[in-house]
Design a protein around this motif. Structure first.
Motif, PDB file in Angstrom:
ATOM      1  N   SER A 163     -10.539  -4.770 -19.505  1.00 58.83           N
ATOM      2  CA  SER A 163     -10.400  -4.720 -18.046  1.00 58.83           C
ATOM      3  C   SER A 163     -11.351  -5.698 -17.366  1.00 58.83           C
ATOM      4  CB  SER A 163     -10.621  -3.304 -17.528  1.00 58.83           C
ATOM      5  OG  SER A 163     -11.938  -2.867 -17.834  1.00 58.83           O
ATOM      6  N   SER A 164     -12.535  -5.838 -17.909  1.00 55.53           N
ATOM      7  CA  SER A 164     -13.498  -6.791 -17.359  1.00 55.53           C
ATOM      8  C   SER A 164     -13.006  -8.228 -17.536  1.00 55.53           C
ATOM      9  CB  SER A 164     -14.857  -6.617 -18.040  1.00 55.53           C
ATOM     10  OG  SER A 164     -15.767  -7.574 -17.577  1.00 55.53           O
ATOM     11  N   VAL A 165     -12.458  -8.523 -18.717  1.00 57.30           N
ATOM     12  CA  VAL A 165     -11.938  -9.859 -18.983  1.00 57.30           C
ATOM     13  C   VAL A 165     -10.729 -10.129 -18.090  1.00 57.30           C
ATOM     14  CG1 VAL A 165     -10.873 -11.365 -20.721  1.00 57.30           C
ATOM     15  CG2 VAL A 165     -12.805  -9.906 -21.341  1.00 57.30           C
ATOM     16  N   LEU A 166      -9.853  -9.154 -17.952  1.00 58.92           N
ATOM     17  CA  LEU A 166      -8.660  -9.325 -17.128  1.00 58.92           C
ATOM     18  C   LEU A 166      -9.025  -9.614 -15.675  1.00 58.92           C
ATOM     19  CD1 LEU A 166      -5.601  -9.375 -17.015  1.00 58.92           C
ATOM     20  CD2 LEU A 166      -5.635  -6.891 -16.675  1.00 58.92           C
ATOM     21  N   SER A 167      -9.987  -8.908 -15.133  1.00 55.77           N
ATOM     22  CA  SER A 167     -10.378  -9.169 -13.746  1.00 55.77           C
ATOM     23  C   SER A 167     -11.008 -10.557 -13.619  1.00 55.77           C
ATOM     24  CB  SER A 167     -11.320  -8.081 -13.223  1.00 55.77           C
ATOM     25  OG  SER A 167     -12.565  -8.127 -13.880  1.00 55.77           O
ATOM     26  N   THR A 168     -11.744 -10.985 -14.624  1.00 56.10           N
ATOM     27  CA  THR A 168     -12.321 -12.333 -14.606  1.00 56.10           C
ATOM     28  C   THR A 168     -11.212 -13.376 -14.716  1.00 56.10           C
ATOM     29  OG1 THR A 168     -14.336 -11.484 -15.633  1.00 56.10           O
ATOM     30  CG2 THR A 168     -14.002 -13.865 -15.685  1.00 56.10           C
ATOM     31  N   PHE A 169     -10.232 -13.130 -15.570  1.00 58.58           N
ATOM     32  CA  PHE A 169      -9.083 -14.033 -15.674  1.00 58.58           C
ATOM     33  C   PHE A 169      -8.398 -14.193 -14.319  1.00 58.58           C
ATOM     34  CE2 PHE A 169      -7.832 -13.475 -20.450  1.00 58.58           C
ATOM     35  CZ  PHE A 169      -8.778 -14.422 -20.814  1.00 58.58           C
ATOM     36  N   LYS A 170      -8.185 -13.091 -13.640  1.00 60.91           N
ATOM     37  CA  LYS A 170      -7.500 -13.158 -12.344  1.00 60.91           C
ATOM     38  C   LYS A 170      -8.303 -13.960 -11.329  1.00 60.91           C
ATOM     39  CE  LYS A 170      -4.666  -9.078 -12.947  1.00 60.91           C
ATOM     40  NZ  LYS A 170      -4.302  -7.749 -12.460  1.00 60.91           N
ATOM     41  N   THR A 171      -9.613 -13.827 -11.362  1.00 63.04           N
ATOM     42  CA  THR A 171     -10.467 -14.609 -10.469  1.00 63.04           C
ATOM     43  C   THR A 171     -10.373 -16.090 -10.818  1.00 63.04           C
ATOM     44  OG1 THR A 171     -11.987 -12.760 -10.190  1.00 63.04           O
ATOM     45  CG2 THR A 171     -12.825 -14.947  -9.636  1.00 63.04           C
ATOM     46  N   LEU A 172     -10.438 -16.415 -12.101  1.00 56.85           N
ATOM     47  CA  LEU A 172     -10.334 -17.809 -12.530  1.00 56.85           C
ATOM     48  C   LEU A 172      -8.958 -18.385 -12.199  1.00 56.85           C
ATOM     49  CD1 LEU A 172     -12.164 -17.555 -15.976  1.00 56.85           C
ATOM     50  CD2 LEU A 172     -13.012 -18.702 -13.911  1.00 56.85           C
ATOM     51  N   GLU A 173      -7.929 -17.551 -12.297  1.00 58.31           N
ATOM     52  CA  GLU A 173      -6.582 -17.991 -11.939  1.00 58.31           C
ATOM     53  C   GLU A 173      -6.510 -18.310 -10.441  1.00 58.31           C
ATOM     54  OE1 GLU A 173      -1.992 -16.555 -12.601  1.00 58.31           O
ATOM     55  OE2 GLU A 173      -3.473 -15.029 -12.061  1.00 58.31           O
ATOM     56  N   SER A 174      -7.114 -17.472  -9.623  1.00 58.54           N
ATOM     57  CA  SER A 174      -7.084 -17.714  -8.177  1.00 58.54           C
ATOM     58  C   SER A 174      -7.841 -18.993  -7.809  1.00 58.54           C
ATOM     59  CB  SER A 174      -7.656 -16.522  -7.409  1.00 58.54           C
ATOM     60  OG  SER A 174      -9.053 -16.438  -7.587  1.00 58.54           O
ATOM     61  N   LYS A 175      -8.772 -19.417  -8.650  1.00 56.64           N
ATOM     62  CA  LYS A 175      -9.519 -20.659  -8.429  1.00 56.64           C
ATOM     63  C   LYS A 175      -8.792 -21.865  -9.025  1.00 56.64           C
ATOM     64  CE  LYS A 175     -14.012 -18.459  -8.164  1.00 56.64           C
ATOM     65  NZ  LYS A 175     -15.435 -18.611  -8.404  1.00 56.64           N
ATOM     66  N   GLY A 176      -7.655 -21.615  -9.673  1.00 57.48           N
ATOM     67  CA  GLY A 176      -6.874 -22.699 -10.253  1.00 57.48           C
ATOM     68  C   GLY A 176      -7.402 -23.230 -11.566  1.00 57.48           C
ATOM     69  N   LEU A 177      -8.213 -22.443 -12.254  1.00 53.02           N
ATOM     70  CA  LEU A 177      -8.827 -22.902 -13.502  1.00 53.02           C
ATOM     71  C   LEU A 177      -8.074 -22.477 -14.753  1.00 53.02           C
ATOM     72  CD1 LEU A 177     -12.568 -22.327 -12.585  1.00 53.02           C
ATOM     73  CD2 LEU A 177     -11.301 -24.485 -12.619  1.00 53.02           C
ATOM     74  N   ILE A 178      -7.279 -21.414 -14.657  1.00 56.94           N
ATOM     75  CA  ILE A 178      -6.474 -20.975 -15.797  1.00 56.94           C
ATOM     76  C   ILE A 178      -5.090 -20.587 -15.299  1.00 56.94           C
ATOM     77  CG2 ILE A 178      -8.469 -20.213 -17.159  1.00 56.94           C
ATOM     78  CD1 ILE A 178      -7.756 -17.338 -16.528  1.00 56.94           C
ATOM     79  N   ILE A 179      -4.135 -20.575 -16.230  1.00 54.68           N
ATOM     80  CA  ILE A 179      -2.783 -20.113 -15.920  1.00 54.68           C
ATOM     81  C   ILE A 179      -2.431 -19.016 -16.902  1.00 54.68           C
ATOM     82  CG2 ILE A 179      -1.994 -22.259 -14.873  1.00 54.68           C
ATOM     83  CD1 ILE A 179      -0.685 -23.012 -17.533  1.00 54.68           C
ATOM     84  N   ARG A 180      -1.432 -18.245 -16.531  1.00 53.29           N
ATOM     85  CA  ARG A 180      -1.027 -17.144 -17.399  1.00 53.29           C
ATOM     86  C   ARG A 180       0.408 -17.303 -17.845  1.00 53.29           C
ATOM     87  NH1 ARG A 180      -0.534 -12.012 -13.334  1.00 53.29           N
ATOM     88  NH2 ARG A 180      -0.933 -13.255 -11.502  1.00 53.29           N
ATOM     89  N   GLU A 181       0.722 -16.602 -18.911  1.00 49.95           N
ATOM     90  CA  GLU A 181       2.081 -16.599 -19.428  1.00 49.95           C
ATOM     91  C   GLU A 181       2.985 -15.893 -18.436  1.00 49.95           C
ATOM     92  OE1 GLU A 181       4.745 -14.293 -22.687  1.00 49.95           O
ATOM     93  OE2 GLU A 181       2.604 -14.017 -22.695  1.00 49.95           O
ATOM     94  N   THR A 182       4.096 -16.511 -18.125  1.00 45.05           N
ATOM     95  CA  THR A 182       5.061 -15.884 -17.216  1.00 45.05           C
ATOM     96  C   THR A 182       6.469 -15.964 -17.783  1.00 45.05           C
ATOM     97  OG1 THR A 182       5.301 -17.963 -16.003  1.00 45.05           O
ATOM     98  CG2 THR A 182       3.701 -16.369 -15.154  1.00 45.05           C
ATOM     99  N   ARG A 183       6.595 -16.278 -19.068  1.00 48.21           N
ATOM    100  CA  ARG A 183       7.909 -16.456 -19.683  1.00 48.21           C
ATOM    101  C   ARG A 183       8.757 -15.199 -19.680  1.00 48.21           C
ATOM    102  NH1 ARG A 183       7.991 -19.691 -25.235  1.00 48.21           N
ATOM    103  NH2 ARG A 183       8.744 -17.696 -25.887  1.00 48.21           N
TER     104      ARG A 183
END
Length: 118
Positions: free
Chosen positions: A67-87
């Motif tokens: 859960s901690s990693v997921l919330s960090t991922f979402k923050t990094l995604e909002s900053k445009g630094l990572i993308i997620r799988e959407t297939r």
């Protein structure tokens, strides 16, 4: 862009996992390595599924809960630094994550004479 220590650790770990995944078949299974290189040449979107990192992988390497990693991922995604799988829209949450720009960097490192799709 300023990142917290945790955000930087998560991003670096995700990069390490992506790099490990991109070269895991080199020397052992040339056909699979070639397929991974083809993904790199297609850009970041093509790399997320299969070469990207999973939440639990990052958490395991850093000793953090998913859960901690997921919330960090979402923050990094909002900053445009990572993308997620959407297939696959059936998934409740994304499974794989990938650092933006990493496909080009890895392709240049692993295949320096080939042009990469942005």
């Amino acid at each position: 862009m300023k990142l917290t220590e945790r955000q930087q650790e998560v991003l670096e770990t995700l990069r390490d996992i992506g790099r490990d995944n991109a070269v895991r078949h080199r020397g052992r299974t040339p056909y699979l390595y070639q397929r991974d290189c083809e993904k790199l040449l297609k850009g970041d979107e093509a790399c997320v599924f299969g070469l990207g990192g999973l939440t639990w992988q990052v958490g395991g390497r850093l000793g953090l809960g998913a859960s901690s990693v997921l919330s960090t991922f979402k923050t990094l995604e909002s900053k445009g630094l990572i993308i997620r799988e959407t297939r696959n829209p059936r998934y409740q949450r994304p499974l794989y994550w990938w650092p933006v720009g990493m496909a080009e960097a890895l392709a240049e490192e692993l295949m320096p004479s080939v042009e990469v799709t942005p």
